[in-house]
Design a protein around this motif. Sequence first.
Motif, PDB file in Angstrom:
ATOM      1  N   PRO A 320       0.838  -1.206   0.000  1.00  0.00           N
ATOM      2  CA  PRO A 320       0.000   0.000   0.000  1.00  0.00           C
ATOM      3  C   PRO A 320       0.874   1.258   0.000  1.00  0.00           C
ATOM      4  O   PRO A 320       1.931   1.276   0.638  1.00  0.00           O
ATOM      5  CB  PRO A 320      -0.806  -0.109   1.294  1.00  0.00           C
ATOM      6  N   PHE A 321       0.422   2.292  -0.668  1.00  0.00           N
ATOM      7  CA  PHE A 321       1.167   3.549  -0.790  1.00  0.00           C
ATOM      8  C   PHE A 321       1.480   4.122   0.597  1.00  0.00           C
ATOM      9  O   PHE A 321       2.545   4.679   0.833  1.00  0.00           O
ATOM     10  CB  PHE A 321       0.338   4.533  -1.610  1.00  0.00           C
ATOM     11  N   ARG A 322       0.522   3.968   1.527  1.00  0.00           N
ATOM     12  CA  ARG A 322       0.684   4.587   2.849  1.00  0.00           C
ATOM     13  C   ARG A 322       1.859   4.009   3.644  1.00  0.00           C
ATOM     14  O   ARG A 322       2.278   4.581   4.641  1.00  0.00           O
ATOM     15  CB  ARG A 322      -0.602   4.482   3.654  1.00  0.00           C
ATOM     16  N   GLU A 323       2.366   2.858   3.199  1.00  0.00           N
ATOM     17  CA  GLU A 323       3.516   2.260   3.890  1.00  0.00           C
ATOM     18  C   GLU A 323       4.800   3.042   3.624  1.00  0.00           C
ATOM     19  O   GLU A 323       5.819   2.825   4.275  1.00  0.00           O
ATOM     20  CB  GLU A 323       3.722   0.803   3.456  1.00  0.00           C
ATOM     21  N   GLY A 324       4.745   3.904   2.574  1.00  0.00           N
ATOM     22  CA  GLY A 324       5.904   4.769   2.296  1.00  0.00           C
ATOM     23  C   GLY A 324       7.111   4.020   1.734  1.00  0.00           C
ATOM     24  O   GLY A 324       8.238   4.496   1.860  1.00  0.00           O
ATOM     25  N   ARG A 325       6.916   2.857   1.170  1.00  0.00           N
ATOM     26  CA  ARG A 325       8.050   2.117   0.592  1.00  0.00           C
ATOM     27  C   ARG A 325       8.279   2.577  -0.843  1.00  0.00           C
ATOM     28  O   ARG A 325       7.449   3.266  -1.438  1.00  0.00           O
ATOM     29  CB  ARG A 325       7.795   0.593   0.608  1.00  0.00           C
ATOM     30  N   ARG A 326       9.398   2.129  -1.432  1.00  0.00           N
ATOM     31  CA  ARG A 326       9.721   2.603  -2.783  1.00  0.00           C
ATOM     32  C   ARG A 326       9.359   1.591  -3.869  1.00  0.00           C
ATOM     33  O   ARG A 326       9.674   1.813  -5.031  1.00  0.00           O
ATOM     34  CB  ARG A 326      11.205   2.960  -2.851  1.00  0.00           C
ATOM     35  N   ILE A 327       8.754   0.467  -3.496  1.00  0.00           N
ATOM     36  CA  ILE A 327       8.356  -0.501  -4.531  1.00  0.00           C
ATOM     37  C   ILE A 327       6.832  -0.676  -4.511  1.00  0.00           C
ATOM     38  O   ILE A 327       6.179  -0.430  -3.491  1.00  0.00           O
ATOM     39  CB  ILE A 327       9.047  -1.871  -4.350  1.00  0.00           C
ATOM     40  N   LEU A 328       6.296  -1.110  -5.658  1.00  0.00           N
ATOM     41  CA  LEU A 328       4.847  -1.326  -5.733  1.00  0.00           C
ATOM     42  C   LEU A 328       4.491  -2.729  -5.250  1.00  0.00           C
ATOM     43  O   LEU A 328       3.417  -2.959  -4.713  1.00  0.00           O
ATOM     44  CB  LEU A 328       4.370  -1.162  -7.185  1.00  0.00           C
ATOM     45  N   GLY A 329       5.396  -3.650  -5.484  1.00  0.00           N
ATOM     46  CA  GLY A 329       5.138  -5.030  -5.065  1.00  0.00           C
ATOM     47  C   GLY A 329       6.127  -5.968  -5.738  1.00  0.00           C
ATOM     48  O   GLY A 329       6.886  -5.561  -6.629  1.00  0.00           O
ATOM     49  N   THR A 330       6.121  -7.213  -5.295  1.00  0.00           N
ATOM     50  CA  THR A 330       7.044  -8.212  -5.838  1.00  0.00           C
ATOM     51  C   THR A 330       6.282  -9.496  -6.135  1.00  0.00           C
ATOM     52  O   THR A 330       5.503  -9.960  -5.299  1.00  0.00           O
ATOM     53  CB  THR A 330       8.150  -8.515  -4.798  1.00  0.00           C
ATOM     54  N   LEU A 331       6.496 -10.027  -7.333  1.00  0.00           N
ATOM     55  CA  LEU A 331       5.899 -11.321  -7.674  1.00  0.00           C
ATOM     56  C   LEU A 331       6.956 -12.396  -7.483  1.00  0.00           C
ATOM     57  O   LEU A 331       8.105 -12.223  -7.897  1.00  0.00           O
ATOM     58  CB  LEU A 331       5.422 -11.332  -9.138  1.00  0.00           C
ATOM     59  N   TRP A 332       6.551 -13.505  -6.867  1.00  0.00           N
ATOM     60  CA  TRP A 332       7.470 -14.625  -6.675  1.00  0.00           C
ATOM     61  C   TRP A 332       7.340 -15.523  -7.904  1.00  0.00           C
ATOM     62  O   TRP A 332       6.703 -16.597  -7.871  1.00  0.00           O
ATOM     63  CB  TRP A 332       7.125 -15.354  -5.373  1.00  0.00           C
ATOM     64  N   ASP A 333       7.907 -15.038  -8.989  1.00  0.00           N
ATOM     65  CA  ASP A 333       7.666 -15.656 -10.303  1.00  0.00           C
ATOM     66  C   ASP A 333       7.914 -17.158 -10.349  1.00  0.00           C
ATOM     67  O   ASP A 333       7.163 -17.897 -10.963  1.00  0.00           O
ATOM     68  CB  ASP A 333       8.534 -14.973 -11.376  1.00  0.00           C
ATOM     69  N   SER A 334       9.001 -17.602  -9.671  1.00  0.00           N
ATOM     70  CA  SER A 334       9.319 -19.038  -9.750  1.00  0.00           C
ATOM     71  C   SER A 334       8.336 -19.878  -8.943  1.00  0.00           C
ATOM     72  O   SER A 334       8.296 -21.097  -9.109  1.00  0.00           O
ATOM     73  CB  SER A 334      10.752 -19.283  -9.291  1.00  0.00           C
ATOM     74  N   SER A 335       7.533 -19.246  -8.069  1.00  0.00           N
ATOM     75  CA  SER A 335       6.484 -19.997  -7.375  1.00  0.00           C
ATOM     76  C   SER A 335       5.213 -20.033  -8.218  1.00  0.00           C
ATOM     77  O   SER A 335       4.378 -20.916  -8.052  1.00  0.00           O
ATOM     78  CB  SER A 335       6.135 -19.344  -6.038  1.00  0.00           C
ATOM     79  N   ILE A 336       5.070 -19.043  -9.106  1.00  0.00           N
ATOM     80  CA  ILE A 336       3.822 -18.921  -9.872  1.00  0.00           C
ATOM     81  C   ILE A 336       3.815 -19.893 -11.049  1.00  0.00           C
ATOM     82  O   ILE A 336       2.841 -20.592 -11.298  1.00  0.00           O
ATOM     83  CB  ILE A 336       3.637 -17.460 -10.362  1.00  0.00           C
ATOM     84  N   PHE A 337       4.934 -19.917 -11.797  1.00  0.00           N
ATOM     85  CA  PHE A 337       5.029 -20.774 -12.983  1.00  0.00           C
ATOM     86  C   PHE A 337       6.303 -21.622 -12.911  1.00  0.00           C
ATOM     87  O   PHE A 337       7.325 -21.152 -12.399  1.00  0.00           O
ATOM     88  CB  PHE A 337       5.120 -19.921 -14.259  1.00  0.00           C
ATOM     89  N   PRO A 338       6.266 -22.820 -13.490  1.00  0.00           N
ATOM     90  CA  PRO A 338       7.511 -23.592 -13.599  1.00  0.00           C
ATOM     91  C   PRO A 338       8.423 -22.954 -14.646  1.00  0.00           C
ATOM     92  O   PRO A 338       7.981 -22.101 -15.428  1.00  0.00           O
ATOM     93  CB  PRO A 338       7.029 -24.973 -14.071  1.00  0.00           C
ATOM     94  N   ASN A 339       9.663 -23.347 -14.661  1.00  0.00           N
ATOM     95  CA  ASN A 339      10.613 -22.904 -15.687  1.00  0.00           C
ATOM     96  C   ASN A 339      10.975 -21.421 -15.622  1.00  0.00           C
ATOM     97  O   ASN A 339      11.401 -20.847 -16.614  1.00  0.00           O
ATOM     98  CB  ASN A 339      10.058 -23.242 -17.092  1.00  0.00           C
ATOM     99  N   ARG A 340      10.784 -20.786 -14.448  1.00  0.00           N
ATOM    100  CA  ARG A 340      11.176 -19.372 -14.338  1.00  0.00           C
ATOM    101  C   ARG A 340      12.562 -19.235 -13.717  1.00  0.00           C
ATOM    102  O   ARG A 340      13.157 -18.156 -13.770  1.00  0.00           O
ATOM    103  CB  ARG A 340      10.160 -18.591 -13.498  1.00  0.00           C
TER     104      ARG A 340
END
Length: 452
Positions: A320-340
């Motif tokens: 969330p924007f209110r957390e004041g962090r510099r990233i929007l989010g992170t996807l754990w790509d290798s957990s989502i699809f095989p072969n990443r």
Amino acid sequence: MRLVIIGGGISGLSLAYFLLEQRPALDILVLESEQKAGGKIWTDKIDGFLCEWGVNGFLDNRPKTLELVSKLGLTPLRSNDNARKRFIFSNGRLNLLPESPTAFLASNLLSVRGRLRILWEPFVPKWQGGDETLAHFATRRLGREAYEKLIDPMASGIFAGDPETMSLKSCFRKVYLLEQTYGSLIRGMINLQKEAKKTGRKVGAGPGGVLTSFFDGMETVIQALTAFLGERLRTGSPVVSLDRKTTSYEIFLGDGTTLSADAVVCATPAFVTSAMVKELDRELSAVLSEISYPSISVVCLGYRREKIRQNLDGFGFLVPFREGRRILGTLWDSSIFPNRAPEGYVLLRTMLGGARKSDLALEPEDTLKGIVMDELRGIMGISAEPDIARVYTHPRGIPQYTIGHEQKTARIAELCRKYKGFHVTGNAYGGIGVNDCIENSSQLAQRILQEI
Ligand SMILES: Cc1cc2nc3c(=O)[nH]c(=O)nc-3n(C[C@H](O)[C@H](O)[C@H](O)COP(=O)(O)OP(=O)(O)OC[C@H]3O[C@@H](n4cnc5c(N)ncnc54)[C@H](O)[C@@H]3O)c2cc1C
């Protein structure tokens, strides 16, 4: 009759496919400025890691995309079932996003007061005003806390947008209609569930569906379309401008040559189309230029699995924007699809920038990598050096559907109608996702075939 499609992203390529599927003899040429087609869909392979530089996948709930994939002879790859879990970074930790109303009531993501405020939603009167921002809508119906912790990160995840300027009606039409039809989201959802039980169909206010891609990444679909089009796709051919002759169009290319066409479709980003049509129609050019494309960067970091203590069982997290962090989010790509990622490694894909921090995405690659490592240390406790790092910057990323977008697109359509055989398409107009692009191209193909 020669038709030129300018722009070889998924919109332009799928349009050419749908036209040729029905009229194989049609004289079509697709002009793409880059050395390879795909637009925001490119897949990079680095030391066994598979990094998507833009699009990560599409939801499998829209038949046109799956139909196209099947006609191209491709096998779609649904994301892993154990990647359904999504997290929100709030109060200094990753919180599981509740998946059902009961889980939601039991979850600590929102305070008791925040949860009770959501239950008050059916009593909030229906909005009678004009175009409303997502922030206004969500705060009004669900309360400030739910807006900040749930709706705001969702807007980042899909649009990299600013809810304070995003148009609810243009960005989340289903949600808008739910309120307009049933007077309340909760009441609307209950009604939809009842209907779903009767018809056996799955319905909901959200996009629904399962994230889907291909074993070798999203570029698979681009390669298949490229092979299908053969010489009808010309890469490395930027178009500079176009003009209308009495019954045809002149297309001016970057190398100084001119092509002639009976019909033209601009499947380029709105700001590119705006520059192209300056001579053709000043007003059209001006309206197109009003659609903004903030910058976004994608940072892919690959690690040996044992370097990460965090359980990567899930889809990833949004901030969330209110957390004041510099990233929007992170996807754990290798957990989502095989072969990443290669055996024993993981791949994390982080977004920065977007409508609220557009300039941040334009920082040098090393700075962006440093910021992401810093943030992942704070959020996921990762202090190790990544084994690979790739930074992809999109100086103009995702088009923003801000307040008044509906009027803009209506005016654009009206101005285009002045020119016989001239159309615009792409993710700036009727939906930003791959599914929208393909569906809109399919519909446009029908209109063009009727016109011919
Ligand atoms: C970082 C990022 C992540 C995304 N992730 C997803 C996702 O996971 N799922 C999803 O559904 N959507 C996602 N999107 C949205 C995605 O952009 C669209 O869904 C879709 O790919 C847009 O396709 P398009 O063909 O309309 O536009 P584009 O992909 O932008 O294609 C336009 C084409 O026009 C070409 N062009 C530009 N100028 C010229 C010129 N002068 N002459 C000729 N050609 C020109 C470009 O090179 C490009 O190939 C993401 C977008 C970004 C930026």
